[in-house]
Design an enzyme around this catalytic site. Structure first.
Site, PDB file in Angstrom:
ATOM      1  N   TYR A  16       0.837  -1.204   0.000  1.00 51.00           N
ATOM      2  CA  TYR A  16       0.000   0.000   0.000  1.00 51.00           C
ATOM      3  C   TYR A  16       0.874   1.257   0.000  1.00 51.00           C
ATOM      4  O   TYR A  16       1.866   1.341   0.737  1.00 51.00           O
ATOM      5  CB  TYR A  16      -0.912   0.007   1.226  1.00 51.00           C
ATOM      6  CG  TYR A  16      -1.595   1.333   1.476  1.00 51.00           C
ATOM      7  CD1 TYR A  16      -2.723   1.702   0.755  1.00 51.00           C
ATOM      8  CD2 TYR A  16      -1.097   2.218   2.446  1.00 51.00           C
ATOM      9  CE1 TYR A  16      -3.346   2.920   0.980  1.00 51.00           C
ATOM     10  CE2 TYR A  16      -1.711   3.437   2.673  1.00 51.00           C
ATOM     11  CZ  TYR A  16      -2.834   3.781   1.936  1.00 51.00           C
ATOM     12  OH  TYR A  16      -3.445   4.991   2.158  1.00 51.00           O
ATOM     13  N   GLU A  44     -24.931  22.741   1.243  1.00 49.62           N
ATOM     14  CA  GLU A  44     -24.220  23.624   2.158  1.00 49.62           C
ATOM     15  C   GLU A  44     -24.992  24.909   2.403  1.00 49.62           C
ATOM     16  O   GLU A  44     -25.035  25.422   3.521  1.00 49.62           O
ATOM     17  CB  GLU A  44     -22.828  23.947   1.601  1.00 49.62           C
ATOM     18  CG  GLU A  44     -21.819  22.836   1.756  1.00 49.62           C
ATOM     19  CD  GLU A  44     -21.450  22.558   3.205  1.00 49.62           C
ATOM     20  OE1 GLU A  44     -21.666  23.429   4.073  1.00 49.62           O
ATOM     21  OE2 GLU A  44     -20.953  21.451   3.485  1.00 49.62           O
ATOM     22  N   GLU A  65     -26.143  25.917   6.162  1.00 51.48           N
ATOM     23  CA  GLU A  65     -25.509  27.040   6.840  1.00 51.48           C
ATOM     24  C   GLU A  65     -26.352  28.309   6.851  1.00 51.48           C
ATOM     25  O   GLU A  65     -26.217  29.128   7.766  1.00 51.48           O
ATOM     26  CB  GLU A  65     -24.152  27.344   6.191  1.00 51.48           C
ATOM     27  CG  GLU A  65     -23.135  26.231   6.400  1.00 51.48           C
ATOM     28  CD  GLU A  65     -21.719  26.678   6.069  1.00 51.48           C
ATOM     29  OE1 GLU A  65     -21.525  27.874   5.762  1.00 51.48           O
ATOM     30  OE2 GLU A  65     -20.818  25.835   6.126  1.00 51.48           O
ATOM     31  N   PRO A  89      -3.199  24.767  -0.973  1.00 47.94           N
ATOM     32  CA  PRO A  89      -2.273  23.763  -0.433  1.00 47.94           C
ATOM     33  C   PRO A  89      -1.798  24.079   0.978  1.00 47.94           C
ATOM     34  O   PRO A  89      -1.338  23.189   1.702  1.00 47.94           O
ATOM     35  CB  PRO A  89      -1.107  23.799  -1.441  1.00 47.94           C
ATOM     36  CG  PRO A  89      -1.206  25.123  -2.114  1.00 47.94           C
ATOM     37  CD  PRO A  89      -2.665  25.428  -2.174  1.00 47.94           C
ATOM     38  N   GLU A 118     -23.805  32.945  13.038  1.00 47.54           N
ATOM     39  CA  GLU A 118     -24.680  34.020  12.581  1.00 47.54           C
ATOM     40  C   GLU A 118     -24.629  34.068  11.065  1.00 47.54           C
ATOM     41  O   GLU A 118     -23.640  33.635  10.454  1.00 47.54           O
ATOM     42  CB  GLU A 118     -24.203  35.358  13.167  1.00 47.54           C
ATOM     43  CG  GLU A 118     -25.116  36.540  12.936  1.00 47.54           C
ATOM     44  CD  GLU A 118     -24.575  37.813  13.577  1.00 47.54           C
ATOM     45  OE1 GLU A 118     -25.072  38.904  13.216  1.00 47.54           O
ATOM     46  OE2 GLU A 118     -23.655  37.718  14.410  1.00 47.54           O
TER      47      GLU A 118
END
Length: 321
Positions: free
Chosen positions: A34, A88, A92, A109, A138
């Site tokens: 692996y 999302e 949210e 990155p 909020e």
């Protein structure tokens, strides 16, 4: 999973070692072979326009807590990027949204917390109620010129891109006193339906066919629709073109089945501007041919497409690349 925290093979449980693979030093398992690749995590963000402003959430959770940012989150393995964006927003902000434009794909990155890629969409609310949810402390609508500093570089970059696009749209409106071409939004549906009936082949559309057309317009997963809108108030929709996308084994094709211009605006170049928008979009998608069913219109329709460079025939085409 952090490379620093990974000690044992997730496949067989033996201790991991280091070796060079693909030009980098990576963790690998000497027992089962692996190799651990540390890949960026995909996420999605939204620039939601509402009441003349932009929606931001005050972050909860453990990353940049208390800071304002655009709604965003990770993409689940069993959903598309578009589905993740809609989810999302609902989680949210409490709003159901329509995705309008792809604003850009950005990489981070540097984190936090780990390397990632974020896909940003421009969106409009189509339902729900604005309220803080999920891990948001909020949620609020900020005027475009009063957006607070955001802690993420990618959020700052997409805000700059949104502002640039807004300026370009304003310049386009000022440069063209009659109309502007833009991507269709859900609010354009009634006007598009009225224009759809101007196509010769659509003169006798039934109520059921109209409902089906509106459903396809709302979903339009494989369709791009552009509208012509008057530059001055009340910004009436005066034309549209629908470009369907087809993928084949040898490349992509585009298909225009319906395009219409309001009677009072014919001869003003609206049809040519709509076709140009469809062609530019086809080029961005790397399509090779654009087809049109000229049999759905009359002699004027066929003459229009021939003048634009399409081959003569009931099913006409234009080679793009």
């Amino acid at each position: 999973m952090s490379t620093k925290a990974l000690t044992y093979c997730p496949v067989c449980g033996d201790p991991l070692a280091h070796r060079s693979a693909g030009g980098r030093e990576r963790l690998f398992c000497p027992a089962c072979g692996y190799v651990h690749y540390q890949n960026p995590v995909p996420s999605v963000g939204l620039v939601i326009e509402m009441d003349g402003g932009l929606i931001l959430v005050k972050r909860g959770g453990s990353v940049k807590t208390g800071h304002w940012a655009f709604p965003s989150g990770y993409i689940e393995e069993d959903e598309s990027v578009e589905e993740a964006a809609v989810r999302e927003s609902r989680e949210e902000t409490g709003l159901d949204v329509e995705l309008i434009d792809l604003l850009g794909v950005y990489s981070f990155p540097e984190g936090p917390p780990s390397s990632g890629i974020i896909v940003f969409y421009r969106a409009h609310p189509v339902g729900g109620m604005l309220r803080a949810g999920d891990d948001a402390q909020e949620v609020r609508v900020f005027p475009p010129d009063a957006v607070p500093d955001m802690p993420f570089r990618t959020h700052q970059q997409v805000l700059q891109r949104w502002q640039t696009l807004q300026q370009q749209r304003q310049i386009a409106r000022e440069a063209n006193e009659l109309y502007v071409i833009r991507q269709a939004e859900q609010a354009d549906s009634p006007a598009i339906l009225d224009l759809l009936k101007l196509v010769d082949a659509n003169q006798d559309l039934s109520e059921e066919q109209c409902r089906a057309a509106m459903l396809r317009l709302a979903e339009r997963q494989t369709m791009s629709v552009f509208v012509a809108e008057t530059s001055r108030e009340p910004h009436d929709t005066i034309g549209f073109v629908a470009l369907s996308l087809m993928q084949t084994l040898t490349g992509g094709r585009g298909w225009i089945d319906d395009m219409a211009v309001a009677v009072d605006y014919r001869g003003e170049g609206v049809g040519a501007a709509l076709l140009e928008a469809a062609l530019r979009h086809a080029n961005r998608l790397n399509l090779t041919h654009l087809y049109v069913n000229t049999a759905r219109g009359g002699d004027a329709t066929r003459a229009f497409y021939q003048a634009a460079g399409f081959q003569d025939g009931a099913i006409s085409y234009l080679r793009i690349r």
